[in-house]
Design an enzyme around this catalytic site. Sequence first.
Site, PDB file in Angstrom:
ATOM      1  N   LYS A   1       0.850  -1.207   0.000  1.00 15.04           N
ATOM      2  CA  LYS A   1       0.000   0.000   0.000  1.00 15.04           C
ATOM      3  C   LYS A   1       0.878   1.248   0.000  1.00 15.04           C
ATOM      4  O   LYS A   1       1.903   1.282   0.693  1.00 15.04           O
ATOM      5  CB  LYS A   1      -0.905  -0.028   1.242  1.00 15.04           C
ATOM      6  CG  LYS A   1      -2.001   1.032   1.247  1.00 15.04           C
ATOM      7  CD  LYS A   1      -2.858   0.910   2.504  1.00 15.04           C
ATOM      8  CE  LYS A   1      -4.018   1.893   2.507  1.00 15.04           C
ATOM      9  NZ  LYS A   1      -4.809   1.810   3.771  1.00 15.04           N
TER      10      LYS A   1
ATOM     11  N   SER B   1      -9.897   2.015   2.571  1.00 11.75           N
ATOM     12  CA  SER B   1      -8.999   2.748   1.705  1.00 11.75           C
ATOM     13  C   SER B   1      -8.021   1.850   0.942  1.00 11.75           C
ATOM     14  O   SER B   1      -7.485   2.255  -0.084  1.00 11.75           O
ATOM     15  CB  SER B   1      -8.190   3.766   2.509  1.00 11.75           C
ATOM     16  OG  SER B   1      -7.324   3.105   3.437  1.00 11.75           O
TER      17      SER B   1
ATOM     18  N   SER C   1     -10.078  -0.272   6.806  1.00 13.35           N
ATOM     19  CA  SER C   1      -9.423  -0.139   5.496  1.00 13.35           C
ATOM     20  C   SER C   1      -8.727  -1.391   4.970  1.00 13.35           C
ATOM     21  O   SER C   1      -8.352  -1.449   3.799  1.00 13.35           O
ATOM     22  CB  SER C   1      -8.406   1.007   5.525  1.00 13.35           C
ATOM     23  OG  SER C   1      -9.072   2.246   5.495  1.00 13.35           O
TER      24      SER C   1
END
Lengths: 359, 98
Positions: free
Chosen positions: A81, A156, A180
């Site tokens: 990420k 997210s 997330s």
Amino acid sequence: MSAELIHRTAVEVAAAIAGGEVSAREVTAAHLQRIADVEAEIKAFLYVDGDRALAAADAIDARRAAGETLGPLAGVPLALKDIFTLKGAPTTCGSRILEGWKPPYDSTVTRRLKQAGIVILGKTNMDEFAMGSSTENSGYQTTHNPWDLTKIPGGSGGGSAAALAAFEAPLAIGTDTGGSIRQPASVTGTVGVKPTYGGTSRYGVVAMASSLDQPGPCGRTVLDTALLHQVIAGWDPLDSTSINAPVPDVVGAARSGDVRGMRIGVVTELGGEGYQPGVEQRFHEALEVLRGAGAEIVEVSCPNFTYALAAYYLIMPSEVSSNLARFDAMRYGLRVGDDGTRSAEEVMRLTGGPASGPR
Amino acid sequence: MALSPSDVARLGELARIDLTEEELHHLAPQLDVILEAVASVTLVAGDDIPPTSHALPLTNVFRDDVVRPSLPVADVLAAAPATEMDRFRVPRILEDNA
């Protein structure tokens, strides 16, 4: 060969490399090819560094050739990420205010991945500064759900989850503040865990809400995800809230799958309205599977859970407003209008407007 | 309690963020939701409940004050928007006539 390689689990890939059936380079090349084939539609990655990934894979092949015993995930590719620092690579957190910023150090998670011989393919898309639940709020692009390109991949960490579901990588890393990791895993049919707070290090993670943020492992199987947790978890003196205690044997638990005699609580206040019928039905089916495997299911009431969302909407924005104050155009990335005559305040206003939010 | 667009404009000034008229009207009701959340938590967070700073039983830990290698200056400043004399150069923050 390469189509078959990308469908394997991380455990299978690592075993094939350790056994000499394939090289780490072949595995990485197969995933880079997959990324090249599907990224135009999925848009899971903000940055892919094939040269860096192949060099890391070559290092694993060299270590194996030298007779070294490799770790259980050595040579397995991973999607990271874009909230984790990776030395010398763009780290934007999905925001244009960090466009072009290359951190001078690795996050603890990044460092442990490298030490385990895991091959980092690139950085995945996310809602800007992890604020969002759909990956539509990235400053760069919208990630699509591989199962149905018209649907969101969650957020997210939608980029990491979509990369797994699209077979662009067998492993991924996310961060979870208020869902997330877990929510994208749910809507992409993958596995993701928010570790106990303090279980994984936040050093080198761009902070959103510091008292809630946790890095965590993502995969396509529970065992792969447990192995990845074992790599990244554990005490880190660089994170003051890190737990100084042994990491629980999640790999052993995933291997045995034995739940006999376990008491599993189901929280009353988390049921009820707001679920699509199919979702709640699946949840109850899962409880039946656990019961059939020998677990005891007990209902537990946590009355204050009713206030959990309200507390989140109090804690999260308070900490975000403090943490994001550092992106003031002074130390990182973009700075607009600094012509020698304008004040710091004017430069902050000029930079913040165009640099935040969608392009 | 309902926030007005002019309240939001004031918050924007404090945060050094320029907001359009449209954004002011868009954000005001969203910030209201946060204020409602605060009010809701206040209902249960009574005076008899001690404030919690942290979910874990952690206390502050001091390490020995030993000099350790730090990052090279050139690496740290490589991505700075502007530098001068091995430092981050920033625009002035005080008025000349102060």
